[in-house]
Motif scaffolding. Structure first.
Motif, PDB file in Angstrom:
ATOM      1  N   GLN A 136       0.839  -1.200   0.000  1.00 28.69           N
ATOM      2  CA  GLN A 136       0.000   0.000   0.000  1.00 28.69           C
ATOM      3  C   GLN A 136       0.873   1.249   0.000  1.00 28.69           C
ATOM      4  OE1 GLN A 136      -3.339   0.912  -0.112  1.00 28.69           O
ATOM      5  NE2 GLN A 136      -2.513   2.985  -0.044  1.00 28.69           N
ATOM      6  N   LEU A 137       1.851   1.310   0.897  1.00 23.95           N
ATOM      7  CA  LEU A 137       2.753   2.464   0.949  1.00 23.95           C
ATOM      8  C   LEU A 137       3.587   2.547  -0.323  1.00 23.95           C
ATOM      9  CD1 LEU A 137       4.786   3.768   3.933  1.00 23.95           C
ATOM     10  CD2 LEU A 137       5.958   3.335   1.780  1.00 23.95           C
ATOM     11  N   LEU A 138       4.030   1.416  -0.845  1.00 26.04           N
ATOM     12  CA  LEU A 138       4.858   1.432  -2.051  1.00 26.04           C
ATOM     13  C   LEU A 138       4.094   2.010  -3.244  1.00 26.04           C
ATOM     14  CD1 LEU A 138       6.657  -2.046  -1.869  1.00 26.04           C
ATOM     15  CD2 LEU A 138       7.425   0.153  -0.972  1.00 26.04           C
ATOM     16  N   HIS A 139       2.813   1.695  -3.340  1.00 22.89           N
ATOM     17  CA  HIS A 139       2.009   2.165  -4.469  1.00 22.89           C
ATOM     18  C   HIS A 139       1.528   3.606  -4.308  1.00 22.89           C
ATOM     19  CE1 HIS A 139       1.485  -1.165  -7.249  1.00 22.89           C
ATOM     20  NE2 HIS A 139       1.291  -2.006  -6.245  1.00 22.89           N
ATOM     21  N   GLN A 140       1.068   3.960  -3.096  1.00 20.36           N
ATOM     22  CA  GLN A 140       0.364   5.233  -2.938  1.00 20.36           C
ATOM     23  C   GLN A 140       0.932   6.116  -1.831  1.00 20.36           C
ATOM     24  OE1 GLN A 140      -3.710   3.543  -2.564  1.00 20.36           O
ATOM     25  NE2 GLN A 140      -4.183   4.717  -4.418  1.00 20.36           N
ATOM     26  N   GLY A 141       2.040   5.718  -1.228  1.00 17.46           N
ATOM     27  CA  GLY A 141       2.645   6.531  -0.190  1.00 17.46           C
ATOM     28  C   GLY A 141       3.345   7.759  -0.754  1.00 17.46           C
ATOM     29  N   THR A 142       3.766   8.629   0.134  1.00 17.48           N
ATOM     30  CA  THR A 142       4.405   9.874  -0.301  1.00 17.48           C
ATOM     31  C   THR A 142       5.843   9.666  -0.758  1.00 17.48           C
ATOM     32  OG1 THR A 142       4.981  10.328   2.009  1.00 17.48           O
ATOM     33  CG2 THR A 142       2.961  11.324   1.171  1.00 17.48           C
ATOM     34  N   LYS A 180      -2.384   4.269 -12.341  1.00 17.45           N
ATOM     35  CA  LYS A 180      -3.745   4.283 -12.885  1.00 17.45           C
ATOM     36  C   LYS A 180      -4.423   5.585 -12.498  1.00 17.45           C
ATOM     37  CE  LYS A 180      -7.126   2.074 -10.814  1.00 17.45           C
ATOM     38  NZ  LYS A 180      -8.273   3.021 -10.691  1.00 17.45           N
ATOM     39  N   ASP A 181      -4.962   6.252 -13.479  1.00 19.25           N
ATOM     40  CA  ASP A 181      -5.685   7.491 -13.196  1.00 19.25           C
ATOM     41  C   ASP A 181      -7.106   7.154 -12.751  1.00 19.25           C
ATOM     42  OD1 ASP A 181      -6.010  10.176 -12.885  1.00 19.25           O
ATOM     43  OD2 ASP A 181      -6.405  10.586 -15.002  1.00 19.25           O
ATOM     44  N   ASP A 182      -7.664   7.986 -11.885  1.00 18.43           N
ATOM     45  CA  ASP A 182      -9.027   7.772 -11.408  1.00 18.43           C
ATOM     46  C   ASP A 182      -9.547   9.081 -10.837  1.00 18.43           C
ATOM     47  OD1 ASP A 182     -11.337   6.833  -9.669  1.00 18.43           O
ATOM     48  OD2 ASP A 182     -10.619   4.896 -10.427  1.00 18.43           O
ATOM     49  N   ALA A 183     -10.798   9.378 -11.125  1.00 21.08           N
ATOM     50  CA  ALA A 183     -11.396  10.596 -10.577  1.00 21.08           C
ATOM     51  C   ALA A 183     -11.463  10.545  -9.061  1.00 21.08           C
ATOM     52  CB  ALA A 183     -12.798  10.794 -11.167  1.00 21.08           C
ATOM     53  N   ASP A 184     -11.589   9.352  -8.542  1.00 23.89           N
ATOM     54  CA  ASP A 184     -11.561   9.151  -7.087  1.00 23.89           C
ATOM     55  C   ASP A 184     -10.093   9.106  -6.664  1.00 23.89           C
ATOM     56  OD1 ASP A 184     -11.595   8.289  -4.462  1.00 23.89           O
ATOM     57  OD2 ASP A 184     -13.094   6.721  -4.802  1.00 23.89           O
ATOM     58  N   ARG A 185      -9.624  10.144  -6.003  1.00 26.18           N
ATOM     59  CA  ARG A 185      -8.195  10.216  -5.664  1.00 26.18           C
ATOM     60  C   ARG A 185      -7.747   9.065  -4.769  1.00 26.18           C
ATOM     61  NH1 ARG A 185      -6.821  16.655  -4.731  1.00 26.18           N
ATOM     62  NH2 ARG A 185      -7.406  17.341  -6.834  1.00 26.18           N
ATOM     63  N   LYS A 207      -8.421   6.110  -5.225  1.00 23.05           N
ATOM     64  CA  LYS A 207      -8.176   4.964  -6.099  1.00 23.05           C
ATOM     65  C   LYS A 207      -7.159   5.292  -7.195  1.00 23.05           C
ATOM     66  CE  LYS A 207     -12.769   3.001  -5.316  1.00 23.05           C
ATOM     67  NZ  LYS A 207     -14.036   2.519  -5.931  1.00 23.05           N
ATOM     68  N   LYS A 208      -6.561   6.450  -7.104  1.00 26.45           N
ATOM     69  CA  LYS A 208      -5.581   6.848  -8.106  1.00 26.45           C
ATOM     70  C   LYS A 208      -4.197   6.325  -7.720  1.00 26.45           C
ATOM     71  CE  LYS A 208      -3.640  10.910 -10.427  1.00 26.45           C
ATOM     72  NZ  LYS A 208      -3.750  12.372 -10.630  1.00 26.45           N
ATOM     73  N   PHE A 209      -3.500   5.758  -8.692  1.00 22.77           N
ATOM     74  CA  PHE A 209      -2.134   5.274  -8.492  1.00 22.77           C
ATOM     75  C   PHE A 209      -1.203   6.186  -9.295  1.00 22.77           C
ATOM     76  CE2 PHE A 209      -4.713   1.778  -7.323  1.00 22.77           C
ATOM     77  CZ  PHE A 209      -3.974   0.927  -6.516  1.00 22.77           C
ATOM     78  N   PRO A 210      -0.300   6.908  -8.653  1.00 21.51           N
ATOM     79  CA  PRO A 210       0.520   7.872  -9.394  1.00 21.51           C
ATOM     80  C   PRO A 210       1.502   7.237 -10.366  1.00 21.51           C
ATOM     81  CG  PRO A 210       1.232   7.732  -7.113  1.00 21.51           C
ATOM     82  CD  PRO A 210      -0.049   6.953  -7.204  1.00 21.51           C
ATOM     83  N   GLY A 211       1.913   5.983 -10.108  1.00 21.09           N
ATOM     84  CA  GLY A 211       2.910   5.357 -10.974  1.00 21.09           C
ATOM     85  C   GLY A 211       4.279   6.004 -10.780  1.00 21.09           C
ATOM     86  N   GLY A 212       5.159   5.773 -11.747  1.00 18.81           N
ATOM     87  CA  GLY A 212       6.505   6.338 -11.652  1.00 18.81           C
ATOM     88  C   GLY A 212       7.348   5.694 -10.580  1.00 18.81           C
ATOM     89  N   ARG A 213       6.994   4.486 -10.159  1.00 18.85           N
ATOM     90  CA  ARG A 213       7.738   3.775  -9.110  1.00 18.85           C
ATOM     91  C   ARG A 213       8.698   2.790  -9.789  1.00 18.85           C
ATOM     92  NH1 ARG A 213       5.107   5.874  -4.162  1.00 18.85           N
ATOM     93  NH2 ARG A 213       3.613   7.276  -5.138  1.00 18.85           N
ATOM     94  N   PRO A 214      10.008   3.043  -9.720  1.00 25.20           N
ATOM     95  CA  PRO A 214      10.953   2.249 -10.505  1.00 25.20           C
ATOM     96  C   PRO A 214      11.226   0.882  -9.891  1.00 25.20           C
ATOM     97  CG  PRO A 214      12.135   3.867  -9.201  1.00 25.20           C
ATOM     98  CD  PRO A 214      10.671   4.136  -8.985  1.00 25.20           C
ATOM     99  N   SER A 215      11.507  -0.086 -10.751  1.00 26.88           N
ATOM    100  CA  SER A 215      11.860  -1.426 -10.279  1.00 26.88           C
ATOM    101  C   SER A 215      12.756  -2.112 -11.292  1.00 26.88           C
ATOM    102  CB  SER A 215      10.600  -2.268 -10.051  1.00 26.88           C
ATOM    103  OG  SER A 215       9.972  -2.584 -11.278  1.00 26.88           O
ATOM    104  N   SER A 216      13.390  -3.169 -10.837  1.00 26.94           N
ATOM    105  CA  SER A 216      14.084  -4.097 -11.735  1.00 26.94           C
ATOM    106  C   SER A 216      13.748  -5.492 -11.267  1.00 26.94           C
ATOM    107  CB  SER A 216      15.598  -3.863 -11.723  1.00 26.94           C
ATOM    108  OG  SER A 216      16.123  -4.077 -10.427  1.00 26.94           O
ATOM    109  N   ILE A 217      14.021  -6.471 -12.104  1.00 33.33           N
ATOM    110  CA  ILE A 217      13.730  -7.850 -11.735  1.00 33.33           C
ATOM    111  C   ILE A 217      14.850  -8.759 -12.211  1.00 33.33           C
ATOM    112  CG2 ILE A 217      12.292  -8.179 -13.813  1.00 33.33           C
ATOM    113  CD1 ILE A 217      10.693 -10.255 -12.127  1.00 33.33           C
TER     114      ILE A 217
END
Length: 526
Positions: free
Chosen positions: A391-397, A442-447, A449-459
């Motif tokens: 949750q924090l990884l996706h939508q945290g500050t 993911k964009d969403d009018a309901d903030r 439920k909005k996911f800002p993205g831009g979270r870098p990763s490698s695998i």
């Protein structure tokens, strides 16, 4: 000799900071994202590959990172390390963990001893001992075979070997290599040792005491706990214990142990899984051939780390991008997310490896640095982590870079189809989905439920977690940490930060306290 300079003294670092930042969400969208993922990948040893398509880099940044590696003289510093210069400036020691699994350069002679021959001799002795245990040549007092091994150690004598054992346990069962069950005692909390002993037949158990100095308080306390348990059952502790220690420690030639196997000051605890520290328990648990395969995977990855071009060197490039994220993008943490239950303790090992190595605020010369250094490392295996801190990884500050690890096949080979797909397919689907969700959002009018993205990763992706791929995986992260220490101009091979607490604890136990230390001691009933 290589020239050691601070990161902010390098012209190529100034150039790197001036480059435009990458809009990762935009770059990962649509077919452009598909091209990135296909293109930004580097082969590793043992069939692994490091894919960094979801990192916030582009060709201009990669070119600047190549310049940074060249100006920092990564190649010269690595050569100095593996050929025996005293890279550990804090303790005036060589740094030779690479030599425990293979020789990358010329002979390293120290004190008249060829150190590669020293390490291989210890592993040969361990292999002979393990073979005698497995064959029944070495038995307990009742003539029974030993079927259980318990390692007593702490820090690097526990975290790495425990993580490696858990990583290979199911593979060994599937491949007929499970010779002995293993457990570990590390915490001085008596409940730790008591729990292991309560679930063990100590009469058929070999205990491995691991302490380089032979004076580690927690380890010796747990040894006494175990010896008391053996004596209470009428057993002779000396017929149930071996030691892994230095040749100069009080344990080295003691009659209290069936055998002693040696390490030295040139292999730090957190780098010791490929030495006798990991070799004894893994050879007893799985057999010497499995440990040799593990070493071969690590040695193969080390050879890849010799490549001068970072774009062909996964360990070097991972380290460079990590410094870019820490010192240019300002990201202060990294999450390690293996989608493999076998790697359940691997993040804990990497936490020590990284934070004990590069958690420093002064450079190699004892001078304060003016830039951030090692990040905070944490993690859990997927998919459990998804239902915990994602949750924090996706939508945290805070934006926290992510390091995924995934395999196409499970170790136990189960392929039951449930609701149309196997469990392994569901696991892999989750990691693929998470990478894209973190990057694209993911964009969403309901903030809410909005996911800002831009979270870098490698695998890091492989076919299956095997001894060889585990060795390569371990070496990759060891080398990444090493290269980052080179850039930050740190001594990545001492750990003075762990010493002060030990000193104060001894003062408490000797009742030599005052001030706040005395009050806390009283509150804890000491």
């Amino acid at each position: 000799m290589p020239e050691w300079r601070n990161l902010d003294e390098l012209q190529s670092f100034d150039a790197l900071r001036e480059l435009p930042k990458v809009d990762l969400a935009a770059e990962m969208a649509g077919e452009n994202g598909a091209r990135r993922v296909s293109r930004y990948s580097v082969p590793m040893a043992a069939g692994l590959a490091w894919n960094y398509g979801a990192k916030a880099v582009d060709d201009r940044i990669l070119s600047a990172l190549r310049d940074l590696a060249r100006e920092a003289d990564f190649t010269g510093k690595f050569r100095a390390l593996y050929e025996g210069e005293r890279i550990n400036t804090g303790e005036n020691r060589l740094v030779l963990h690479h030599l425990t699994r293979g020789q990358l350069g010329k002979d390293v002679i120290e004190g008249g001893v060829n150190k590669r021959m020293f390490y291989t001799e210890q592993l040969r002795r361990i292999a002979d001992f393990a073979a005698d245990v497995h064959s029944g040549k070495i038995r307990n007092e009742a003539g029974q075979c030993f079927d259980h091994v318990v390692q007593i150690g702490i820090g690097g004598s526990d975290l790495g070997p425990r993580a490696m054992y858990l990583a290979l346990r199911n593979w060994a069962k599937t491949n007929g290599k499970a010779f002995m069950e293993a457990d570990f005692i590390s915490n001085v909390d008596p409940d730790d040792a008591a729990q292991v002993l309560a679930s063990s037949d100590v009469s058929r158990t070999i205990f491995i005491l691991v302490s380089k100095s032979g004076t580690t308080l927690e380890t010796l306390t747990n040894e006494a706990f175990v010896k008391n348990a053996l004596r209470e059952q009428g057993l002779d502790p000396a017929r149930h214990m071996i030691a892994v220690t230095s040749e100069t420690s009080p344990l080295a030639h003691s009659d209290d142990y069936m055998a002693a196997f040696f390490m030295d000051d040139f292999v730090g605890g957190r780098y010791s899984s490929t030495s006798a520290v990991g070799g004894a328990v893994l050879s007893l648990a799985f057999g010497p051939s499995v440990f040799e395969a593990f070493l071969a995977g690590a040695a193969a990855e080390d050879r890849l780390a010799l490549e001068e071009d970072p774009l062909k060197n996964p360990d070097m490039l991972d380290g460079l991008i990590g410094v870019y994220e820490r010192n240019v993008l300002g990201y202060g943490s990294t999450a390690i997310l293996p989608y493999s239950q076998a790697l359940s303790r691997f993040p804990a090992h990497l936490q020590q490896l990284d934070m004990e190595s590069n958690g420093k605020s002064v450079n190699r010369f004892g001078e304060p640095v003016s830039y951030p250094t090692g990040p905070v490392i944490f993690g859990e295996p997927g998919t459990n982590g998804q239902h915990s801190f994602y949750q924090l990884l996706h939508q945290g500050t805070d934006i926290i870079p992510l390091q995924f690890v995934g395999f196409r096949k499970s170790q136990l080979g189960t392929d039951d189809v449930i609701q149309g797909t196997t469990s392994q397919q569901k696991l892999c689907a989750n990691v693929a989905a998470q990478i894209v969700a973190f990057a694209c959002g993911k964009d969403d009018a309901d903030r809410n439920k909005k996911f800002p993205g831009g979270r870098p990763s490698s695998i890091i992706i492989g076919e299956e977690l095997t001894p060889e791929s585990l060795g390569a995986l371990l070496a990759h992260f060891e080398n990444k940490v090493m290269f980052q220490g080179f850039l930050w101009n740190l001594n990545s091979f001492d750990q003075e930060g762990v010493q002060l607490g030990k000193v104060l604890a001894k003062k408490v136990l000797s009742r030599d306290t005052d001030g706040a230390l005395r009050v806390y001691s009283d509150l804890l009933g000491i």
